[in-house]
Design a protein around this motif. Sequence first.
Motif, PDB file in Angstrom:
ATOM      1  N   ALA A 402       0.820  -1.212   0.000  1.00 37.98           N
ATOM      2  CA  ALA A 402       0.000   0.000   0.000  1.00 37.98           C
ATOM      3  C   ALA A 402       0.853   1.261   0.000  1.00 37.98           C
ATOM      4  CB  ALA A 402      -0.936  -0.011   1.207  1.00 37.98           C
ATOM      5  N   VAL A 403       1.838   1.328   0.904  1.00 39.88           N
ATOM      6  CA  VAL A 403       2.686   2.519   0.990  1.00 39.88           C
ATOM      7  C   VAL A 403       3.560   2.650  -0.249  1.00 39.88           C
ATOM      8  CG1 VAL A 403       4.506   3.669   2.319  1.00 39.88           C
ATOM      9  CG2 VAL A 403       2.674   2.480   3.508  1.00 39.88           C
ATOM     10  N   GLY A 404       4.110   1.536  -0.714  1.00 40.87           N
ATOM     11  CA  GLY A 404       4.969   1.576  -1.897  1.00 40.87           C
ATOM     12  C   GLY A 404       4.234   2.062  -3.137  1.00 40.87           C
ATOM     13  N   VAL A 405       3.020   1.535  -3.343  1.00 40.83           N
ATOM     14  CA  VAL A 405       2.231   1.954  -4.512  1.00 40.83           C
ATOM     15  C   VAL A 405       1.835   3.424  -4.378  1.00 40.83           C
ATOM     16  CG1 VAL A 405       0.057   1.610  -5.745  1.00 40.83           C
ATOM     17  CG2 VAL A 405       1.385  -0.368  -5.002  1.00 40.83           C
ATOM     18  N   ALA A 406       1.478   3.844  -3.166  1.00 40.18           N
ATOM     19  CA  ALA A 406       1.114   5.251  -2.952  1.00 40.18           C
ATOM     20  C   ALA A 406       2.286   6.172  -3.275  1.00 40.18           C
ATOM     21  CB  ALA A 406       0.650   5.454  -1.511  1.00 40.18           C
ATOM     22  N   LEU A 407       3.491   5.802  -2.839  1.00 39.48           N
ATOM     23  CA  LEU A 407       4.673   6.614  -3.119  1.00 39.48           C
ATOM     24  C   LEU A 407       4.974   6.672  -4.617  1.00 39.48           C
ATOM     25  CD1 LEU A 407       7.096   5.574  -0.230  1.00 39.48           C
ATOM     26  CD2 LEU A 407       5.990   7.778  -0.536  1.00 39.48           C
ATOM     27  N   ASP A 408       4.891   5.516  -5.283  1.00 37.59           N
ATOM     28  CA  ASP A 408       5.151   5.492  -6.725  1.00 37.59           C
ATOM     29  C   ASP A 408       4.139   6.340  -7.491  1.00 37.59           C
ATOM     30  OD1 ASP A 408       7.307   3.834  -6.365  1.00 37.59           O
ATOM     31  OD2 ASP A 408       6.215   1.983  -6.793  1.00 37.59           O
ATOM     32  N   THR A 409       2.871   6.260  -7.067  1.00 40.23           N
ATOM     33  CA  THR A 409       1.839   7.049  -7.732  1.00 40.23           C
ATOM     34  C   THR A 409       2.062   8.540  -7.515  1.00 40.23           C
ATOM     35  OG1 THR A 409       0.258   5.234  -7.393  1.00 40.23           O
ATOM     36  CG2 THR A 409      -0.646   7.391  -7.965  1.00 40.23           C
TER      37      THR A 409
END
Length: 427
Positions: A402-409
Motif C-alpha cells: 500500500a505505501v509503496g504503490v502510494a509513493l510510486d503514484t
Amino acid sequence: MEMLRTVAKAWNIPDIRKKIIFTLAMLFIFRIGSQIPVPGIDREVLAQAFDSETGLFALFNLFSGGAFSQFTIFALSITPYITATIILQLLTIAIPSLERLAKEGTEGRKKIATYTRYLTVALAIVQAIGVSVGLFRQALISTDVFSVTVIVLVLTAGTTFLMWLGEQINEHGIGNGISLIIFAGIISRLPSAIEEIWARVQDGSMSVVTLIIFLIFCLLVIVGIIEVQQGQRRIPVQYAKRVVGRKMYGGQATHIPLKVNQAGVIPVIFAMSFLQFPLTITYFMDADSGVAAWIEKWLSPMGSPGVWVYAAFNVALIIFFTYFYTSVTFNPLEVAQNMKANGGFIPGIRPGKATVEYLNKVMTRITFVGALFLAAVAILPTIVSQLGGLNFHFGGTSLLIAVGVALDTMKQLENQMVMRNYQGFLK
C-alpha cells in the motif's frame, strides 16, 4: 501534508485532473465488480468455508480485496496476469527470440505484452476450473457442465477485464494500473481490519497496551518503507567540454540517482504470486487428500511448521526478484555507453568497462540492503504473530504494498507536474 498539497496543486491542472478522475473511476468500477457475485453459488456454504479464515484463503483474499471470499466476478483478482508477467520475463532470459523482442524497443514490448495477455487468459481458465470444480465444489448449486462452464467463463472474464482496466489506467490515468488495483483491494480491507481489532480490544482478547504496540509497529514500518523507497545513492558524473560548430557543450557536473529499492514493491507481489502456486494445486485435489494436507502443513502460511517454511521461501524469493527486476530496469552497460557517447565520466573511474563494473558493484550492494528490508517487512508480522501470539491479517506485506504503490503514484503525479513547469513538493 506535503502529499495532500501536491494532490491539491495537481487538481488545479486540467489535464492532470482528468487523469486523476479517470483513475478513480476505474478503481470505482473495480470495487463495484468486487461486489457482483458469480451465479450458481450457494452463499451459505461459501460463508462456512471462510469461517476458519485459513492461511490459503487469506492469502488469495489479500490480492482480491475480499472478492475471493465472496466469490464475486473478480475473485481471481489480477494474480493470473502477475504470474504470466513473471513467466514471460523469465522466458525472456531463457529464450533468445524473446530476448531479441525485448530489445527491439516499443514494437518488441508490444508483442511481449500480447503474449502476456494470452498467457493470462490461459492461466485464468486453469485457475477458474480449479476453484470451481476443486476448492469450492461443495458451494456449487449445480455441478453440470453448463453451470461449471458459466462460472469458469465469468471468473476468466473478470480477470481479463481487470487486466484491461490496469492497461487503461497506464495509458490514460496516473500510476501503474495493476499495482493500483492491488492497492485498492488492500485499502478496501482496512475498515474491516480496524473493526476486527476494535472488537478484540472490547472483548478483552487484546489489551490496550498490545494495541498501542501494534500501532507503533505500523508507524515504524510505514516510516521505514518511505525512507527506503526514497533513499538513493548519487553517483557523481562529470561531462567534458566539447565544441560543436560555434557552440560549446558539456562541462557541467551531475549525478546518477541509484535507488536503494529500485524494484519498488514488485518483488513482494511477484513472491506472493509465486508462493500461491503450490496452494493453487490443492484446488484440484480432495480437501482430505494426503498431498493437500502436506501442502497445507508445510507450505501454507498457517501450517505448522509450514509457516516458517513459507516465510523462508518468501525471503528467498523477495531477494531473488529484487535483484532480477533491478537487472531488468537498470542496465549498467547501457548507462556507461550513453555516458561515454556524451563525453561523461565518473570522477576517478575510467570510461568503459571500469565504469560498468563500478556501477554494477554499487548497484549490487545497495540492492542487497533494499532486498533485505523488503524481506524483513514481509516476514516480521509472521514472527510477531508466532512468537507473540498476535494475528493481524493487515500485516507488513499489506502495508508495504500500500505505501509503496502510494509513493510510486505520488512520484508519477509529481513528474506530471514538473513537466508542466510546476514546482515539485516531494523531497
